[in-house]
Each structure stands twice: as C-alpha cells, then as structure tokens.
Design an enzyme around this catalytic site. Structure first.
Site, short mmCIF file in Angstrom:
data_model
loop_
_atom_site.label_atom_id
_atom_site.label_comp_id
_atom_site.label_asym_id
_atom_site.label_seq_id
_atom_site.Cartn_x
_atom_site.Cartn_y
_atom_site.Cartn_z
N CYS A 88 49.62 28.33 40.33
CA CYS A 88 48.90 28.59 38.89
C CYS A 88 47.29 28.65 39.25
O CYS A 88 46.61 27.74 39.16
CB CYS A 88 49.18 27.56 38.12
SG CYS A 88 48.76 27.71 36.44
N LEU A 89 46.86 29.88 39.11
CA LEU A 89 45.36 30.16 39.29
C LEU A 89 44.90 31.50 38.55
O LEU A 89 45.82 32.51 38.72
CB LEU A 89 45.02 30.13 40.62
CG LEU A 89 43.45 30.37 40.99
CD1 LEU A 89 42.63 29.22 40.70
CD2 LEU A 89 43.17 30.65 42.48
#
Length: 194
Positions: A88-89
């Site tokens: 999750c970026l």
C-alpha cells in the site's frame, strides 16, 4: 506498449550504484516487462540486515501507468500484506507519474519500511499490533527479517545440498541462490527455466 528502451536505461541507472544503495533491478527470465528488485532493509529499523525481493510487473502503459510491485520476501509491516506481499503505497497507485522510475519506486518502498503508515494499512492485523503493542510488533518484524530476509550460511549450505541432490551443479546452485537472496523456490524456478 512498454517503452523497453526506457526500461533498459532505468536498469542501467539503478544498477550502476548498487554497491552504494544496495538497490538493484534485474529481469526475471528473458523479459523486460517482468523484473525482480532487491532492496536492503533500512538501518535502525527492524528490517536492518535483511535483503528483500520485490516482484515487478510492467503494464503495457508503463511509464504512464505505475509498475505493479509486491514483496516476494515475507515481511511483517502494516503497509505490506503478510499473506500476498501486496504494497500500500500512493506512488504505486494514483500518485504515480511518468517522471518517476523503478529506482524511485524501490527507494520509496525502502523508506516505507522505515516509516510505516498504520492509519492507511494493507494488513490490518499488523497495523493494530503496531499501534497497540509496538514492542511485540518490533519483535515480530525482526523475527520475520531473520527468518525470511537473511541468508545465513548454515541455511544456504542445506539449500545448495538439496539443489545438488536434484542434479544441479554445486557452483550454479550456490550462485543462483545468492542471486535470489537465498529463496530456494525462486532459485529452483530460475534453474529450471535456464
């Protein structure tokens, strides 16, 4: 269509200071659209001393679409799935820009290891532990780094021996294992496809 000339330039750029940064990118098999990135665990983090492998798939729209990246090495982190390795970026999603490169994405992932964002988690269980029982989180993250991201010479010898028993030459088995950070399954896949 993937811009392969750009990808080749990016690979050269990324790999030219690998001794300094520890970050590298190599093609997986013979394809420039499927790559393996390597990042060292950041100093002063529970990931220090680990070597983390990242699976990188370039979509047809690259560099106008972000690369699809996930951890191949198991990692205990609020923004990385402990099951699938999904990351999750924001720059791997809606904040991607064609001005960014594979190296900047890998550096950002390395920075994420140092500075988790538990309020925007990929793995809710890890995020809860990070927020509620930080010492246990640190211990678990260190344990996973030791178990999955470090190449102990003892473990390597056993893996080399198993690959030799399968019929692969010892030197080739050893160099392939070292090239994939000690991951026996990846080494076997690589040996079988060469």
């Amino acid at each position: 269509m993937v811009d392969f000339s750009r990808v080749q330039k990016e690979l050269q750029e990324c790999n030219k200071d690998v001794k300094l940064s520890g970050i590298s990118v190599k093609p997986k098999a013979d394809s420039l659209s499927h790559l393996i990135g390597t990042i060292p665990g950041p100093v002063d983090s529970p990931y220090e001393g680990g070597t983390f492998l990242i699976d990188i798939v370039l979509p047809d729209g690259y560099p106008f679409e972000p690369p699809k990246m996930k951890f191949l090495t198991k990692v205990w982190h609020p923004n990385i799935s402990s099951q699938s390795g999904a990351i999750c970026l924001d720059i791997l999603k809606d904040q991607w820009s064609p001005a960014l490169t594979l190296k900047t994405a890998l550096v950002s992932i390395q920075a994420l290891l140092s500075a988790p964002e538990p309020d925007d988690p990929q793995d809710a269980v890890v995020a809860q532990q990070y927020l509620r029982d930080h010492q246990t989180f640190l211990g678990t993250a260190r344990y996973w780094t030791e178990a999955f991201a470090k190449m102990s010479s003892h473990g390597i010898e056993e893996k080399v021996q198993r690959l030799v028993e399968m019929g692969f030459p010892e030197a080739l088995a050893r160099s392939t294992l070292e090239g994939v950070g000690g991951d026996e399954n990846l080494a076997l896949e690589k040996l079988c496809s060469s």
